[in-house]
Design a protein around this motif. Sequence first.
Motif, mmCIF file in Angstrom:
data_model
loop_
_atom_site.group_PDB
_atom_site.id
_atom_site.type_symbol
_atom_site.label_atom_id
_atom_site.label_comp_id
_atom_site.label_asym_id
_atom_site.label_seq_id
_atom_site.Cartn_x
_atom_site.Cartn_y
_atom_site.Cartn_z
ATOM 1 N N LEU A 10 -73.212 -40.950 -40.448
ATOM 2 C CA LEU A 10 -74.379 -39.347 -40.233
ATOM 3 C C LEU A 10 -72.433 -39.119 -39.642
ATOM 4 N N ASN A 11 -72.445 -38.350 -40.375
ATOM 5 C CA ASN A 11 -71.062 -37.200 -40.194
ATOM 6 C C ASN A 11 -71.684 -35.594 -40.248
ATOM 7 N N LEU A 12 -71.960 -34.737 -38.667
ATOM 8 C CA LEU A 12 -72.438 -33.957 -38.797
ATOM 9 C C LEU A 12 -71.530 -32.942 -39.646
ATOM 10 N N THR A 13 -70.637 -32.952 -39.017
ATOM 11 C CA THR A 13 -69.170 -32.694 -38.722
ATOM 12 C C THR A 13 -69.215 -32.200 -40.675
ATOM 13 N N THR A 14 -69.281 -32.845 -41.522
ATOM 14 C CA THR A 14 -68.995 -32.634 -42.757
ATOM 15 C C THR A 14 -69.838 -32.157 -43.097
ATOM 16 N N ASP A 15 -71.211 -32.302 -42.811
ATOM 17 C CA ASP A 15 -73.074 -30.887 -43.214
ATOM 18 C C ASP A 15 -72.760 -30.244 -42.684
ATOM 19 N N GLY A 16 -71.352 -29.529 -41.740
ATOM 20 C CA GLY A 16 -71.779 -28.397 -41.119
ATOM 21 C C GLY A 16 -72.418 -28.624 -40.303
ATOM 22 N N THR A 17 -73.209 -29.080 -39.342
ATOM 23 C CA THR A 17 -74.140 -28.643 -38.561
ATOM 24 C C THR A 17 -74.117 -29.051 -36.866
ATOM 25 N N CYS A 18 -72.915 -29.716 -36.407
ATOM 26 C CA CYS A 18 -72.089 -30.137 -35.508
ATOM 27 C C CYS A 18 -71.782 -29.062 -34.927
ATOM 28 N N THR A 21 -79.947 -33.912 -31.611
ATOM 29 C CA THR A 21 -80.173 -32.568 -31.345
ATOM 30 C C THR A 21 -80.482 -32.209 -32.789
ATOM 31 N N THR A 22 -81.050 -31.309 -33.180
ATOM 32 C CA THR A 22 -81.123 -30.959 -34.172
ATOM 33 C C THR A 22 -81.585 -29.192 -34.075
ATOM 34 N N ASP A 23 -81.621 -28.208 -34.973
ATOM 35 C CA ASP A 23 -82.096 -27.325 -35.498
ATOM 36 C C ASP A 23 -83.569 -27.754 -36.503
ATOM 37 N N ASP A 24 -84.472 -28.230 -36.554
ATOM 38 C CA ASP A 24 -85.218 -28.996 -37.362
ATOM 39 C C ASP A 24 -86.227 -28.167 -37.069
ATOM 40 N N PRO A 25 -86.939 -27.591 -37.795
ATOM 41 C CA PRO A 25 -87.597 -26.852 -37.068
ATOM 42 C C PRO A 25 -89.208 -28.097 -36.637
ATOM 43 N N LYS A 26 -88.916 -28.767 -36.919
ATOM 44 C CA LYS A 26 -89.558 -30.494 -37.212
ATOM 45 C C LYS A 26 -89.828 -30.762 -35.706
ATOM 46 N N ASN A 27 -88.341 -30.447 -35.004
ATOM 47 C CA ASN A 27 -88.259 -30.683 -33.374
ATOM 48 C C ASN A 27 -88.180 -29.488 -32.619
ATOM 49 N N ALA A 28 -87.744 -28.029 -33.095
ATOM 50 C CA ALA A 28 -88.276 -27.001 -32.019
ATOM 51 C C ALA A 28 -88.653 -26.040 -33.161
ATOM 52 N N TYR A 29 -90.152 -25.538 -32.575
ATOM 53 C CA TYR A 29 -91.532 -24.141 -33.128
ATOM 54 C C TYR A 29 -91.916 -23.676 -32.441
ATOM 55 N N THR A 30 -92.653 -22.155 -32.950
ATOM 56 C CA THR A 30 -93.519 -21.421 -31.939
ATOM 57 C C THR A 30 -94.483 -21.617 -32.622
ATOM 58 N N ASP A 31 -95.697 -22.224 -31.756
ATOM 59 C CA ASP A 31 -97.224 -21.674 -32.239
ATOM 60 C C ASP A 31 -97.547 -20.731 -31.057
ATOM 61 N N ALA A 32 -98.954 -19.905 -31.146
ATOM 62 C CA ALA A 32 -99.814 -19.805 -30.058
ATOM 63 C C ALA A 32 -99.676 -19.635 -29.135
ATOM 64 N N GLU A 33 -99.206 -21.130 -28.527
ATOM 65 C CA GLU A 33 -99.132 -21.970 -26.937
ATOM 66 C C GLU A 33 -97.355 -21.129 -26.449
ATOM 67 N N GLY A 34 -96.549 -21.036 -28.157
ATOM 68 C CA GLY A 34 -94.726 -20.667 -27.223
ATOM 69 C C GLY A 34 -94.113 -21.485 -27.808
ATOM 70 N N LEU A 35 -92.814 -22.246 -27.390
ATOM 71 C CA LEU A 35 -91.844 -22.972 -27.502
ATOM 72 C C LEU A 35 -91.873 -24.673 -27.876
ATOM 73 N N HIS A 36 -91.963 -25.131 -28.333
ATOM 74 C CA HIS A 36 -92.046 -26.834 -28.786
ATOM 75 C C HIS A 36 -90.357 -26.878 -28.538
ATOM 76 N N ILE A 37 -90.273 -28.483 -28.479
ATOM 77 C CA ILE A 37 -89.185 -28.913 -27.749
ATOM 78 C C ILE A 37 -89.774 -30.415 -27.975
ATOM 79 N N VAL A 38 -90.161 -30.574 -29.298
ATOM 80 C CA VAL A 38 -90.873 -32.390 -29.815
ATOM 81 C C VAL A 38 -89.641 -32.697 -31.060
ATOM 82 N N PRO A 39 -90.107 -33.985 -29.471
ATOM 83 C CA PRO A 39 -89.226 -35.747 -30.352
ATOM 84 C C PRO A 39 -89.613 -36.238 -30.974
ATOM 85 N N THR A 40 -88.950 -36.740 -32.131
ATOM 86 C CA THR A 40 -89.239 -37.401 -33.746
ATOM 87 C C THR A 40 -87.746 -38.335 -33.409
ATOM 88 N N LEU A 41 -88.952 -40.030 -34.309
ATOM 89 C CA LEU A 41 -88.493 -40.719 -35.070
ATOM 90 C C LEU A 41 -87.792 -40.135 -36.116
#
Length: 456
Positions: free
Chosen positions: A186-194, A148-168
Amino acid sequence: MSSRTSVHAPGVLDTNPFTTPLRQSRAPSISDHSASGRPHSYFPTVSSSEPQVRKRKFKTARLVPGEYDEKPWALEKHPKLRWERAIFYGSCGLGVAIGAFICYQAYSSVTNHDYCLVMSDDFTTINKDAWSFEVQRGGFGSGTFEWTTDDPKNAYTDAEGLHIVPTLTTESTSISKDQMMDNYVLNLTTDGTCTAEGIDECSIRSNKTAGTVINPVRSARLTTKGKKSIKFGKVEVVAKMPQGDWLWPAIWMMPEEDTYGEWPRSGEIDLAESRGNHGDNFTSGGRDSIISALHWGPLPEVDAFWRTSGQHQIRRTDYSAKFHTFGLEWSEDYVFTYIDSRLLQVFFIKFNKLMWDRGSFGKALVNDSALYNPWVQTGQKNTPFDHPFYLILNVAVGGTNGFFPDGVGNKPWGNESPTAPKEFWDSMANWLPTWGEGDKRGLTVKSVKMWKQGGC
């Protein structure tokens, strides 16, 4: 089959009413032709001067004339008939009156609390004052395969509302297929995002020999924890479910604090969960089905959600086709979930006994040991559903906790397999084509409203 022919002497009129003709007929002659040479009707018109044979009323020969009255039962009305009518119509009126009284009693017994709106979001943007992202890769205790991320590709809004979209993962990051399979950290702690604390929740190293892979899919999970929560109240989420094999959308609630201990001791409330798979593959439904439940118990091994759950399926369509309202009403005395209106309830639970007794935990043993009652100190029948809960919106992928049963719908991994994420990834050619294009593979949320019980 035989027949009989009446023979009469010449000139004698046949008095049998079944053989007497209405009028004498004759064969057409030359004089019957008009000037044009066309014949008149085959049956010539009988002139008024010709004798008419009157049709006689049929009378049975079985009754001797004069001995019987015609319809004797109609000459005098029996007194019983009046009582029979009175009883019949009186019973109908009484039934209507009783039905109306029962309906009124049911209507008047419906509890209508006062509510105060604490949150209303139409998702013109992702409001950071109401929502936070949970970023981790450990499967959230359900063994799900997404990161799970805070990437705009995975969660964004438009005229329909909020979209939560899985991506490869290979599409939305710089991680290659080879790196995902072997020798990448993959170390999300080092990235400071976890946002989690455990090592397994925040980091992983791919290893081809061990069959360990980087999470093959990325998605998003938004919560109102620490920002918006209620203890008793009402929630309504207007949303459209995703389509695609092994997608697991959820609208649910968790406690702000582990007041009675770790899950499921402090409870969980699921407003709406679904599977993205086609419904034909699951006896309990795919995206044509919505599941609601309460999770509770002294240990995960004895989670008693099956005692407090419900399901609703729709026909000839599914919940990815259009928006629906998924609601919750929760008080000190009861909790229920509904779809579109309070009339279509998915489940209703009345807190009329201690949850410890409802679960029969006093009779259960785990590892040959008796269970400890984590709620005994409150004495409340609704414990652990008696403290503040916050809202979660997410789309998970796969999982090993049994939500997707083994051997159903051509499932490509086993719940007990240590390499389940790799088995899932290896079958990508089968499940990826079932995912809708764009935001169809995602959960779309038009609005969220949350009320607390009581005045403002």
